[in-house]
Scaffold this motif. Structure first.
Motif, short mmCIF file in Angstrom:
data_model
loop_
_atom_site.label_atom_id
_atom_site.label_comp_id
_atom_site.label_asym_id
_atom_site.label_seq_id
_atom_site.Cartn_x
_atom_site.Cartn_y
_atom_site.Cartn_z
N GLY A 128 -35.89 12.58 54.39
CA GLY A 128 -36.16 13.42 55.54
C GLY A 128 -35.44 12.94 56.78
O GLY A 128 -35.01 11.80 56.87
N ILE B 232 -38.26 18.32 65.78
CA ILE B 232 -38.87 18.03 64.49
C ILE B 232 -40.12 18.88 64.31
O ILE B 232 -40.31 19.55 63.29
N ASP C 39 -40.89 21.24 61.04
CA ASP C 39 -41.49 20.36 60.04
C ASP C 39 -42.61 21.11 59.30
O ASP C 39 -43.74 21.15 59.74
N ARG D 2 -45.60 18.89 58.17
CA ARG D 2 -46.16 18.08 59.27
C ARG D 2 -46.20 16.59 58.96
O ARG D 2 -47.11 15.89 59.37
N LYS E 277 -41.03 14.51 59.73
CA LYS E 277 -39.59 14.53 59.43
C LYS E 277 -39.22 15.86 58.81
O LYS E 277 -40.07 16.59 58.31
N LEU E 278 -37.94 16.17 58.86
CA LEU E 278 -37.44 17.42 58.29
C LEU E 278 -36.96 17.17 56.86
O LEU E 278 -36.12 16.31 56.62
N ASP F 163 -36.58 22.19 54.96
CA ASP F 163 -36.68 22.49 56.39
C ASP F 163 -35.27 22.65 56.99
O ASP F 163 -35.01 23.58 57.75
#
Length: 78
Positions: free
Chosen positions: A20, A46, A50, A53, A56-57, A61
């Motif tokens: 991520g 982010i 995200d 949640r 991080k992506l 995402d």
């Protein structure tokens, strides 16, 4: 951008292959290209995308962001 290019770009951010893109990853890449964002702006980037949640992506995402920006080439436009 092809799907392969999307994956390469994702891992330019996630250069340690942790799965991520974090605030620190965006900050590192942004600084390399002389973009300056505040800690809050980076966190908002982010948070906005995200989906699970976790802070991080994910690749999915990132794919959605790139798709939303109309940067993906479909098979018919190759």
């Amino acid at each position: 951008m092809t799907e392969d290019e999307l994956v390469v770009n994702f891992f330019q951010f996630d250069d340690t292959w942790k799965g991520g893109i974090t605030v620190r990853d965006i900050e590192r890449v942004a600084n390399a290209y002389d973009f300056m964002w505040t800690e809050q702006e980076l966190s908002d980037m982010i948070h906005c995308f995200d989906s699970d949640r976790d802070g991080k992506l994910s690749l999915e995402d990132f794919r959605k962001i790139v798709g939303r920006c109309n940067m993906i080439k479909g098979p018919e436009s190759s």
